[in-house]
Design a protein around this motif. Structure first.
Motif, PDB file in Angstrom:
ATOM      1  N   ALA A 105       0.831  -1.213   0.000  1.00 26.50           N
ATOM      2  CA  ALA A 105       0.000   0.000   0.000  1.00 26.50           C
ATOM      3  C   ALA A 105       0.860   1.255   0.000  1.00 26.50           C
ATOM      4  CB  ALA A 105      -0.931  -0.009   1.214  1.00 26.50           C
ATOM      5  N   TYR A 106       1.953   1.224   0.736  1.00 29.03           N
ATOM      6  CA  TYR A 106       2.839   2.387   0.821  1.00 29.03           C
ATOM      7  C   TYR A 106       3.377   2.747  -0.566  1.00 29.03           C
ATOM      8  CZ  TYR A 106       6.624   5.360   2.632  1.00 29.03           C
ATOM      9  OH  TYR A 106       7.466   6.399   2.898  1.00 29.03           O
ATOM     10  N   ALA A 107       3.726   1.737  -1.357  1.00 23.09           N
ATOM     11  CA  ALA A 107       4.187   2.006  -2.726  1.00 23.09           C
ATOM     12  C   ALA A 107       3.063   2.584  -3.573  1.00 23.09           C
ATOM     13  CB  ALA A 107       4.720   0.721  -3.351  1.00 23.09           C
ATOM     14  N   LEU A 108       1.862   2.037  -3.414  1.00 20.38           N
ATOM     15  CA  LEU A 108       0.734   2.498  -4.222  1.00 20.38           C
ATOM     16  C   LEU A 108       0.277   3.897  -3.813  1.00 20.38           C
ATOM     17  CD1 LEU A 108      -1.205  -0.874  -4.425  1.00 20.38           C
ATOM     18  CD2 LEU A 108       0.072   0.258  -6.258  1.00 20.38           C
ATOM     19  N   LEU A 109       0.563   4.304  -2.572  1.00 18.06           N
ATOM     20  CA  LEU A 109       0.250   5.676  -2.163  1.00 18.06           C
ATOM     21  C   LEU A 109       1.073   6.684  -2.962  1.00 18.06           C
ATOM     22  CD1 LEU A 109       0.028   5.466   1.736  1.00 18.06           C
ATOM     23  CD2 LEU A 109      -1.834   5.381   0.080  1.00 18.06           C
ATOM     24  N   SER A 110       2.234   6.262  -3.430  1.00 18.89           N
ATOM     25  CA  SER A 110       3.046   7.116  -4.305  1.00 18.89           C
ATOM     26  C   SER A 110       2.592   7.029  -5.755  1.00 18.89           C
ATOM     27  CB  SER A 110       4.523   6.704  -4.215  1.00 18.89           C
ATOM     28  OG  SER A 110       5.044   6.918  -2.929  1.00 18.89           O
ATOM     29  N   LEU A 111       2.237   5.818  -6.189  1.00 21.13           N
ATOM     30  CA  LEU A 111       1.985   5.579  -7.615  1.00 21.13           C
ATOM     31  C   LEU A 111       0.606   6.042  -8.073  1.00 21.13           C
ATOM     32  CD1 LEU A 111       3.621   2.047  -7.785  1.00 21.13           C
ATOM     33  CD2 LEU A 111       4.381   4.065  -9.053  1.00 21.13           C
ATOM     34  N   VAL A 182      10.895   9.914  -4.659  1.00 18.82           N
ATOM     35  CA  VAL A 182      10.841  10.986  -3.667  1.00 18.82           C
ATOM     36  C   VAL A 182       9.913  10.582  -2.528  1.00 18.82           C
ATOM     37  CG1 VAL A 182      11.333  12.818  -5.326  1.00 18.82           C
ATOM     38  CG2 VAL A 182       8.961  12.149  -4.903  1.00 18.82           C
ATOM     39  N   THR A 183      10.129  11.204  -1.375  1.00 18.41           N
ATOM     40  CA  THR A 183       9.242  10.982  -0.234  1.00 18.41           C
ATOM     41  C   THR A 183       7.957  11.771  -0.435  1.00 18.41           C
ATOM     42  OG1 THR A 183      10.072  12.879   1.003  1.00 18.41           O
ATOM     43  CG2 THR A 183      11.279  10.807   1.249  1.00 18.41           C
ATOM     44  N   PHE A 184       7.006  11.571   0.456  1.00 20.33           N
ATOM     45  CA  PHE A 184       5.757  12.326   0.381  1.00 20.33           C
ATOM     46  C   PHE A 184       6.002  13.820   0.593  1.00 20.33           C
ATOM     47  CE2 PHE A 184       3.591   8.236   2.002  1.00 20.33           C
ATOM     48  CZ  PHE A 184       3.529   7.741   0.710  1.00 20.33           C
ATOM     49  N   ALA A 185       7.130  14.148   1.227  1.00 17.26           N
ATOM     50  CA  ALA A 185       7.473  15.558   1.439  1.00 17.26           C
ATOM     51  C   ALA A 185       8.225  16.150   0.253  1.00 17.26           C
ATOM     52  CB  ALA A 185       8.310  15.713   2.701  1.00 17.26           C
ATOM     53  N   GLY A 186       8.532  15.307  -0.751  1.00 14.93           N
ATOM     54  CA  GLY A 186       9.202  15.801  -1.942  1.00 14.93           C
ATOM     55  C   GLY A 186      10.709  15.723  -1.912  1.00 14.93           C
ATOM     56  N   THR A 187      11.297  15.164  -0.855  1.00 16.13           N
ATOM     57  CA  THR A 187      12.743  15.017  -0.769  1.00 16.13           C
ATOM     58  C   THR A 187      13.158  13.669  -1.352  1.00 16.13           C
ATOM     59  OG1 THR A 187      12.539  14.094   1.460  1.00 16.13           O
ATOM     60  CG2 THR A 187      12.881  16.472   1.271  1.00 16.13           C
ATOM     61  N   PRO A 188      14.423  13.502  -1.755  1.00 10.57           N
ATOM     62  CA  PRO A 188      14.857  12.223  -2.320  1.00 10.57           C
ATOM     63  C   PRO A 188      14.632  11.076  -1.344  1.00 10.57           C
ATOM     64  CG  PRO A 188      16.478  13.922  -2.775  1.00 10.57           C
ATOM     65  CD  PRO A 188      15.489  14.536  -1.819  1.00 10.57           C
ATOM     66  N   ALA A 189      14.071   9.996  -1.848  1.00  8.84           N
ATOM     67  CA  ALA A 189      13.801   8.825  -1.009  1.00  8.84           C
ATOM     68  C   ALA A 189      15.058   7.981  -0.873  1.00  8.84           C
ATOM     69  CB  ALA A 189      12.665   8.002  -1.606  1.00  8.84           C
ATOM     70  N   GLY A 190      15.139   7.216   0.204  1.00  7.12           N
ATOM     71  CA  GLY A 190      16.274   6.321   0.424  1.00  7.12           C
ATOM     72  C   GLY A 190      16.319   5.211  -0.610  1.00  7.12           C
TER      73      GLY A 190
END
Length: 454
Positions: A105-111, A182-190
């Motif tokens: 779900a976490y991935a789909l929240l981005s996609l 990117v994270t939900f805040a718009g910063t580069p994701a790990g």
């Protein structure tokens, strides 16, 4: 295309959306609620009339879109990405652990919010993620009732979501890859986060290939470098035996009762290399604890912490099979006398829960990961030097497991036996765990010097 004749119609209902009056046409196709909003009642009546005429004429309705086949535009045949993503999550639900469901779900929240058409009145990204999290990506019985704002956000997503077929286009897939980078805040994701999300997107598209929606996985055609992730244990996190003893001795000094109740649990992580969730589900029947000598733990289950909406029981903690092992498969770990004595003392002091668990709160519950972390950080302050406290040395309780495995390897225990006790494959063990124990640098250098002098 999946079609049906099971169609039922409801009344048109007025609804105020941010001060603007709209009319909502509602109908059900194969038991699934469908709705569409119109600015005037006349438009809503005309739309419902078209649906009724199609049903009266014996026309089939598309289950994915809820529309009669005659009303489907050629490009809209087939499910939207939102609809396919929902089906993907539900298809995997019964076979997945709570953490896997949450990761999907976490991935789909981005996609899902990224793969949409440019439609007016787009809700905020946070509103879109929230309606996906509490409603759209859950089984029907677990879905929260929607507020009017959430219903509007979901309706917007249903209208704007791109067709799944659009993911055959390179520019659409690059939009998806940008979204997971990117994270939900718009910063580069790990790197690890990006790799996990890409793997889920790839697996979702593999399901689409199975269902003949693509001839091959379109993501394989995209030239995109997957970020490198750290897969080895950082030697700076690994404590030596003396440091481990100081830390474990400090744990009971934290708080009035919590630290004392958690000391033996942390000891299991260090002396038996248990994962924290394995220690949390350790039961009296799993332990052989003689008065003298070595004992034995036979692990049966783990008790990971999850979010209630993703677990089977609806509780934060629930027992499940061991990581990377088949259901009912066990793992045997011989334990040294010092851990045997600590477990015997813990059981004598606190007893066990009704279901036999050794580690529990005073009311029989399971300690949360935040409780573990708090006690551990306070113990570090008591046991380590200021420089060590500021470093990554034993920064997490899990680092005790790294220390255990490193200690066993450094002691000369064969890799096959270490892997068996730790619950790893030998390949993973040799790739992930280095011989990293704090304070051995000089000893290792001396061994190399001795070899060079021969």
């Amino acid at each position: 295309m999946n079609t049906t004749y099971d169609v039922k119609f409801s009344q048109i209902q007025p609804r105020s959306n941010r001060g603007t009056l709209a009319y909502v046409a509602r109908w059900r196709v194969a038991g699934k609620e469908r709705s569409k909003s119109f600015r005037t009642k006349g438009l809503a009546n005309a739309f419902m009339s078209d649906l009724r005429q199609a049903a009266k004429a014996g026309e089939e309705f598309d289950v994915a879109t809820g529309l009669p086949v005659s009303m489907l535009a050629p490009e809209s045949c087939g499910p939207s990405f939102l609809e396919f993503a929902q089906a993907y999550v539900l298809r995997r639900w019964s076979m997945s652990a709570a953490r896997t469901r949450e990761t999907d779900a976490y991935a789909l929240l981005s996609l899902i919010p990224a793969l949409v058409a440019d439609a007016p009145r787009r809700p905020s990204a946070g509103d879109l993620r929230e309606v996906l999290r509490v409603h759209a990506l859950l089984p029907e019985k677990r879905r929260a009732d929607l507020t009017s704002a959430q219903a509007a956000a979901l309706g917007w997503l249903e209208r704007a979501s791109l067709p799944l077929a659009a993911l055959g286009e390179a520019h659409v897939l690059r939009t998806a890859l940008d979204a997971i980078s990117v994270t939900f805040a718009g910063t580069p994701a790990g790197a690890n986060t990006v790799r996990r999300k890409r793997a889920i997107l790839h697996h979702l598209l593999e399901h689409a290939v199975e269902q003949k929606m693509f001839s091959n996985n379109p993501l394989d055609e995209i030239k995109w470098t997957v970020p490198k992730a750290v897969t080895v244990v950082d030697p700076r996190t690994v404590v030596n035996p003396a440091q481990a003893r100081h830390l474990l001795d400090a744990v009971p000094k934290v708080g009035r009762k919590r630290g004392a109740r958690l000391q033996a649990l942390f000891a299991c992580i260090y002396f038996a290399a248990l994962r924290p969730e394995e220690a949390a589900d350790l039961r009296l029947r799993n332990c052989t604890l003689p008065e003298t000598g070595w004992g034995l733990i036979v692990l049966e289950k783990a008790r990971p912490q999850g979010t209630k909406r993703w677990t089977n029981s609806g509780e934060t903690h629930e027992s499940r099979s061991l990581k990377h092992r088949a259901d009912k498969e066990t793992r045997e770990i011989p334990i040294p006398p010092i851990l045997v004595a600590m477990l015997r003392e813990h059981i004598a002091t606190y007893g066990t829960t009704n279901d036999g668990r050794i580690f529990a709160t005073g009311t029989g519950g399971s300690y949360s990961s935040s409780a573990h972390s708090y006690v551990w950080q306070e113990a570090r302050k008591l046991a380590l030097t200021p420089e060590q406290i500021a470093s990554s040395l034993a920064a997490r309780p899990y680092d005790l497991r790294h220390a255990a495995v490193s200690l066993w390897l450094n002691a000369g225990v064969p890799a096959v036996e270490v892997a068996k006790r730790a619950g790893h494959s030998v390949d993973v063990l040799l790739r992930v765990y280095a011989k990293c124990m704090d304070g051995q640098q000089e000893q290792i250098n001396n061994k190399i010097n001795d070899a060079l002098d021969e």
